[in-house]
Structure formats: structure tokens, C-alpha cells
Write a protein that holds these residues in place. Sequence first.
Motif, mmCIF file in Angstrom:
data_model
loop_
_atom_site.group_PDB
_atom_site.id
_atom_site.type_symbol
_atom_site.label_atom_id
_atom_site.label_comp_id
_atom_site.label_asym_id
_atom_site.label_seq_id
_atom_site.Cartn_x
_atom_site.Cartn_y
_atom_site.Cartn_z
ATOM 1 N N GLY A 44 50.847 51.799 29.556
ATOM 2 C CA GLY A 44 50.436 51.319 28.244
ATOM 3 C C GLY A 44 49.395 51.106 27.435
ATOM 4 O O GLY A 44 48.953 51.540 26.831
ATOM 5 N N GLY A 45 48.914 50.243 28.728
ATOM 6 C CA GLY A 45 46.902 49.912 28.595
ATOM 7 C C GLY A 45 46.127 50.441 28.052
ATOM 8 O O GLY A 45 45.295 51.092 27.361
ATOM 9 N N GLY A 104 58.536 48.785 31.566
ATOM 10 C CA GLY A 104 59.357 48.453 33.141
ATOM 11 C C GLY A 104 59.808 47.457 33.332
ATOM 12 O O GLY A 104 61.041 47.789 34.492
ATOM 13 N N PHE A 105 60.417 46.455 32.876
ATOM 14 C CA PHE A 105 61.130 45.146 33.122
ATOM 15 C C PHE A 105 62.212 45.682 33.146
ATOM 16 O O PHE A 105 63.466 45.676 33.569
ATOM 17 N N PHE A 106 62.704 46.069 31.723
ATOM 18 C CA PHE A 106 63.786 46.290 31.415
ATOM 19 C C PHE A 106 64.767 47.726 31.924
ATOM 20 O O PHE A 106 65.728 47.705 31.890
ATOM 21 N N LEU A 107 63.787 48.582 32.161
ATOM 22 C CA LEU A 107 63.884 49.972 32.819
ATOM 23 C C LEU A 107 64.151 49.679 34.450
ATOM 24 O O LEU A 107 64.761 50.455 35.279
ATOM 25 N N MET A 108 63.098 49.573 34.884
ATOM 26 C CA MET A 108 63.060 49.731 36.913
ATOM 27 C C MET A 108 63.256 48.275 37.081
ATOM 28 O O MET A 108 63.837 48.148 38.210
ATOM 29 N N ARG A 109 62.882 46.715 36.607
ATOM 30 C CA ARG A 109 63.454 46.080 37.739
ATOM 31 C C ARG A 109 62.622 46.182 38.545
ATOM 32 O O ARG A 109 63.314 45.425 40.051
ATOM 33 N N ARG A 110 61.695 46.565 39.236
ATOM 34 C CA ARG A 110 60.963 45.809 39.882
ATOM 35 C C ARG A 110 59.709 46.202 39.975
ATOM 36 O O ARG A 110 58.640 46.558 39.028
ATOM 37 N N THR A 136 51.738 45.190 27.405
ATOM 38 C CA THR A 136 52.920 44.359 27.352
ATOM 39 C C THR A 136 53.948 45.262 27.147
ATOM 40 O O THR A 136 55.211 45.152 26.898
ATOM 41 N N ALA A 137 53.546 46.233 25.625
ATOM 42 C CA ALA A 137 55.388 46.949 25.792
ATOM 43 C C ALA A 137 55.439 48.240 26.968
ATOM 44 O O ALA A 137 56.110 48.061 27.369
ATOM 45 N N GLY A 138 54.594 48.365 27.928
ATOM 46 C CA GLY A 138 53.895 49.023 29.387
ATOM 47 C C GLY A 138 54.992 47.815 29.982
ATOM 48 O O GLY A 138 56.139 48.636 30.444
ATOM 49 N N ALA A 139 54.631 46.913 29.981
ATOM 50 C CA ALA A 139 55.299 45.352 31.236
ATOM 51 C C ALA A 139 56.873 44.748 30.743
ATOM 52 O O ALA A 139 57.926 45.556 31.365
ATOM 53 N N LYS A 152 56.360 46.719 41.310
ATOM 54 C CA LYS A 152 55.220 47.771 40.991
ATOM 55 C C LYS A 152 55.650 49.032 39.687
ATOM 56 O O LYS A 152 54.866 49.098 39.411
ATOM 57 N N ALA A 153 56.933 49.226 39.604
ATOM 58 C CA ALA A 153 57.246 50.323 38.516
ATOM 59 C C ALA A 153 56.533 49.284 37.342
ATOM 60 O O ALA A 153 56.111 50.180 36.216
ATOM 61 N N VAL A 154 56.924 48.501 36.740
ATOM 62 C CA VAL A 154 56.220 47.738 35.771
ATOM 63 C C VAL A 154 54.856 47.208 35.396
ATOM 64 O O VAL A 154 54.286 47.577 34.931
ATOM 65 N N SER A 155 54.449 46.941 36.972
ATOM 66 C CA SER A 155 52.775 47.121 37.055
ATOM 67 C C SER A 155 52.262 48.470 35.840
ATOM 68 O O SER A 155 51.165 48.722 36.371
ATOM 69 N N LEU A 156 53.045 50.144 36.916
ATOM 70 C CA LEU A 156 52.791 51.241 36.662
ATOM 71 C C LEU A 156 52.335 51.190 35.148
ATOM 72 O O LEU A 156 51.921 52.439 34.835
ATOM 73 N N LEU A 157 54.013 50.909 34.985
ATOM 74 C CA LEU A 157 54.454 50.985 33.253
ATOM 75 C C LEU A 157 53.105 50.471 32.442
ATOM 76 O O LEU A 157 52.998 50.575 31.135
#
Length: 109
Positions: free
Chosen positions: A72-73, A55-61, A49-52, A63-68
Amino acid sequence: EVEEEDRREVQDHRNAEMATSTPPPEDEVMILADRCLQRTVFRFAGGLTAGAVTGFFLMRRGKAVSLLAGIGGGCGLGSAYAECQHDLRAAEAQGKKFPQIASLIPKSS
């Protein structure tokens, strides 16, 4: 009123017995396993959750959200594994003997 006092005395006696008695080794293993499983699930979900969110707030893409989220997981799983390993080694250092895993599996007849 007298019955209620009797019930309280019986409950207090049961609580005192449970507090002073040591659980058998099988129960100690299950307690540690439950604690480790719970810790693993919560930390994985929290890291994911923290990674998602990050990622959403920093990248908004996507694949980047999935990566972060994956990173985090993975961090959550790693920290849970390290702490479970520490708990098991600490229990072993205290002199607790754990039964072999095969002895915990019920035998079929």
C-alpha cells in the motif's frame, strides 16, 4: 470605522496585486516541490494505513499485515511520483522555464 474601511481597501489592494503578479521561476519551482512533497507524504501514509488495515482484517498475521502495508505504501509513493512527474511536464509544456538546481543553492562566501 473609517480606519477599518481603509484597512480593508489596503488589504484588497494587496490581494489584487498578489493575484495579478506572476511569481518568479524560483517560487514556481518551490510551489511545485511543496505540492509534490505534500502529496507524497499523504499518499504514502494513506497507502500504508489502508494496507495495514486491510491486512489486519483479512490475514491477522504480522508478516501478512506488514506485506500489505508495504504494498500500500509503495502504491501511494508510485501514484504520487506519477502525478508529480505529470505536473512538472505540464508546467514545462506551458512554456515555464525552471532555473538550474545549482542556481537555487546560495553561494557561500
